[in-house]
Design an enzyme around this catalytic site. Structure first.
Site, mmCIF file in Angstrom:
data_model
loop_
_atom_site.group_PDB
_atom_site.id
_atom_site.type_symbol
_atom_site.label_atom_id
_atom_site.label_comp_id
_atom_site.label_asym_id
_atom_site.label_seq_id
_atom_site.Cartn_x
_atom_site.Cartn_y
_atom_site.Cartn_z
ATOM 1 N N TYR A 2 0.713 -1.534 0.068
ATOM 2 C CA TYR A 2 0.038 -0.068 -0.079
ATOM 3 C C TYR A 2 0.979 1.322 -0.136
ATOM 4 O O TYR A 2 -0.048 2.452 -0.020
ATOM 5 C CB TYR A 2 -0.711 -0.300 1.558
ATOM 6 C CG TYR A 2 -2.384 -1.654 0.839
ATOM 7 C CD1 TYR A 2 -1.568 -2.447 0.762
ATOM 8 C CD2 TYR A 2 -3.378 -0.674 1.125
ATOM 9 C CE1 TYR A 2 -2.611 -3.448 0.973
ATOM 10 C CE2 TYR A 2 -4.564 -1.816 0.612
ATOM 11 C CZ TYR A 2 -3.714 -3.289 0.847
ATOM 12 O OH TYR A 2 -4.539 -4.076 0.203
ATOM 13 N N LYS A 26 3.456 -14.260 5.856
ATOM 14 C CA LYS A 26 3.884 -15.050 4.624
ATOM 15 C C LYS A 26 5.357 -14.931 4.563
ATOM 16 O O LYS A 26 5.853 -14.672 3.662
ATOM 17 C CB LYS A 26 3.826 -14.403 3.418
ATOM 18 C CG LYS A 26 3.740 -15.512 2.458
ATOM 19 C CD LYS A 26 2.315 -16.829 2.147
ATOM 20 C CE LYS A 26 2.756 -18.205 1.677
ATOM 21 N NZ LYS A 26 2.088 -18.863 1.801
ATOM 22 N N ASP A 35 -2.086 -17.824 5.301
ATOM 23 C CA ASP A 35 -2.732 -19.350 4.832
ATOM 24 C C ASP A 35 -3.590 -20.210 5.231
ATOM 25 O O ASP A 35 -4.708 -20.154 5.118
ATOM 26 C CB ASP A 35 -2.216 -19.553 3.274
ATOM 27 C CG ASP A 35 -0.809 -19.929 3.170
ATOM 28 O OD1 ASP A 35 0.255 -18.977 4.362
ATOM 29 O OD2 ASP A 35 0.463 -20.513 2.507
ATOM 30 N N ASP A 45 -5.953 -6.216 5.575
ATOM 31 C CA ASP A 45 -6.988 -5.638 4.136
ATOM 32 C C ASP A 45 -8.032 -7.787 4.065
ATOM 33 O O ASP A 45 -8.932 -7.566 3.966
ATOM 34 C CB ASP A 45 -6.435 -5.872 3.288
ATOM 35 C CG ASP A 45 -7.255 -4.895 2.574
ATOM 36 O OD1 ASP A 45 -8.164 -4.631 2.940
ATOM 37 O OD2 ASP A 45 -7.553 -4.362 1.157
#
Ligand code: NAD
Length: 492
Positions: A130, A177, A210, A234
């Site tokens: 972002y 991640k 995940d 988000d």
């Protein structure tokens, strides 16, 4: 008439914004809190006047003065500017922690009803993809820089642990991640593990994002606070809204060191604009967060109780909820009707679910010793630059380009370590097949792994640029305190 104790900037916003904002203000005033509202503009109306920031100077000045904002959703109309006014507001005032609670509500049917979902997602709000640093590096290859800093990570992670302390929550889960993005998500994980030691009474765990998505769908009640990077946050915070009844109920606060912005998670829902049909719960609950932030804890509790009673009794149910329960939409309450019911229920306590008595859920500034990022901190880090990654737009294949680049390196202290295509090593060949997209990266490192002189780096760059005018950009390869500041290529 009592004098106003608080001054708040109110941005009615676009679409259904003015309706939900009006509703929240009515409830706040009925609860006896006197606020001097400074009305300010942002979003579509501002873009349409030619201000491409979407946030005019008067609005910025108002927020500088009041430090607190209650806002409706803002649209980014196509063709009037490229940046979202929401993101601009969050970044301008460095509201680095986006806090989104997701809690099971009475009378709101969900697949998880009765499991006691009550979690908070704390999303880093300024950095990551972002940062909006994107380039087309060739006519057909786009690139977006993922920027994660130790300071930015530390601020939001500390915020999450401090929130756990203030709310008496017992566990903070970091979701990253880091297994794939070692320099960015990996940094966030590392900072989390360092800071967790300062909060021994709070359980801490790290899960891959995940897996968090999987666990949220399977057993959401296991989570308490989840802290995560911007894009992860988000996505999973919208997922979390879905667990507890949808966008009509999802509240949020954006907290910085000096400014806090409160808004519903939903957008401007243009198809409902001006129809008095939208569910104002999300913004009313966001204003409960605002009241706690400004110290009006008792009023916040009263309003939260009144919302819970209204939902629990189900006499005033807006159309989004009626649809979920399979009822007759024609009998649904209007925005105004629902708001009237909440006001009528002020002073009552819910029977099935207690409002959380959490004290002021405001921003507690981190202790001053929390971080030290002055010049002396950086001067103490041992560093050397050992080479360059040079990105080249080319139609040549790596088998031909490799020997040519090796020749260019031969006269200096560097050797060609590899050429890769979208992260996969293609020279020297390792037998992996990678579809070419006309962009290759050549890595040059010093033969002895030692520090490269600036003039040698520039000379190498010059030699490559002369022979390969399609070079697009360069990254220096740093080693900080003995640790490589770059990743290997796949197959290296
Ligand atoms: P949206 O949230 O506006 O609406 C999607 C759908 O969700 C609506 O059609 C409606 O069915 C439902 N919904 C949303 N809020 C509801 C509520 N309070 N009560 C009942 N139902 C509700 O999302 P969108 O259509 O993708 O976006 C519309 C505009 O809003 C876009 O311009 C977008 O950029 C903007 N937006 C702004 C914000 C913000 O200001 N923070 C957030 C999201 C989207």
């Amino acid at each position: 008439m009592p004098s106003a104790a608080h001054c708040v900037t109110v941005i009615p916003g676009d679409g259904v914004g003015p309706e939900v904002v009006r509703s929240a203000i009515r409830v706040i005033e009925a609860a006896g809190v006197f606020i001097d509202w400074e009305e300010a503009a942002a979003g579509a109306s501002v873009f349409e006047k030619g201000d491409t920031s979407g946030v005019p100077a008067e609005t910025r000045d108002s927020i500088e003065r009041t430090k607190v904002v209650l806002k409706g959703p803002l649209e980014t109309p196509v063709g009037f500017g490229e940046k979202s006014a929401n993101v601009t507001l969050r970044k301008l005032f460095e509201t680095y922690a986006n806090v989104r609670p997701a809690r099971e509500l009475p009378g709101v049917p969900t697949r998880y009803a009765g499991e006691g979902v009550n979690l908070v997602i704390v999303r880093e709000n300024v950095e990551d993809l972002y940062a909006g640093i994107e380039h087309m590096v060739t006519p057909d290859v786009g690139q977006c820089l993922k920027v994660i800093s130790r300071k930015g990570s530390e601020k939001v992670i500390r915020y999450a642990f401090e929130l756990a302390r203030r709310e008496g929550r017992t566990k903070v889960t970091a979701a990253t991640k880091a297994n794939i993005m070692k320099m960015t998500e990996g940094l966030f994980k590392k900072v989390f593990e360092e800071l967790a030691g300062e909060y021994p009474e709070i359980e801490s765990e790290h899960l891959i994002i995940d897996n968090v998505a999987h666990q949220l769908a399977k057993e959401p009640a296991q989570f308490d606070i989840i802290v995560t990077t911007n894009l992860n946050g988000d996505i999973i915070s919208d997922l979390a809204s879905g667990l507890v009844g949808g966008l009509g109920f999802a509240s949020s606060g954006n907290y910085g060191d000096s400014v806090a912005i409160f808004e519903a998670v939903h957008g401007s829902a243009p198809k409902y604009a001006g129809k008095d049909l939208i569910n104002p719960t999300a913004l009313i609950l966001s204003s409960v967060m605002m009241l706690r932030h400004i110290g009006e804890t008792a009023a916040a509790d009263r309003i939260e109780d009144a919302v819970l009673v209204t939902l629990e009794e189900g006499h005033a149910t807006t159309q989004d909820l009626v649809r979920q329960t399979g009822g007759d939409v024609d009998t649904a309450a209007s925005t105004t009707g629902f708001t009237d019911a909440v006001i009528a229920n002020l002073g009552r306590s819910p029977a099935t679910l207690k409002a959380r008595r959490v004290g002021a859920v405001d921003h507690a500034p981190a202790p001053p010793h929390a971080w030290s990022y002055g010049p002396e901190h950086y001067a103490a880090i041992e560093r050397r630059t050992i080479g360059l990654d040079i990105f080249i737009e080319t139609d040549s294949d790596a088998g031909r380009l490799g020997p040519e680049l090796e020749g260019l390196a031969a006269t200096g202290p560097f050797e060609l370590r590899f050429i890769e295509s979208r992260g996969t090593k293609v020279y020297p060949s390792v037998g992996l097949s990678s579809d070419g997209v006309r962009l290759l990266r050549a890595r040059f490192v010093t033969r002895d792994g030692g520090a490269a002189a600036e003039r040698d780096l520039l000379a190498l760059q010059g030699r490559v640029a002369e022979r390969q005018p399609g070079w697009t950009h360069i990254e220096k390869l740093h080693v900080f305190d003995g640790a490589d500041g770059f990743t290997k290529a796949q197959g290296e």
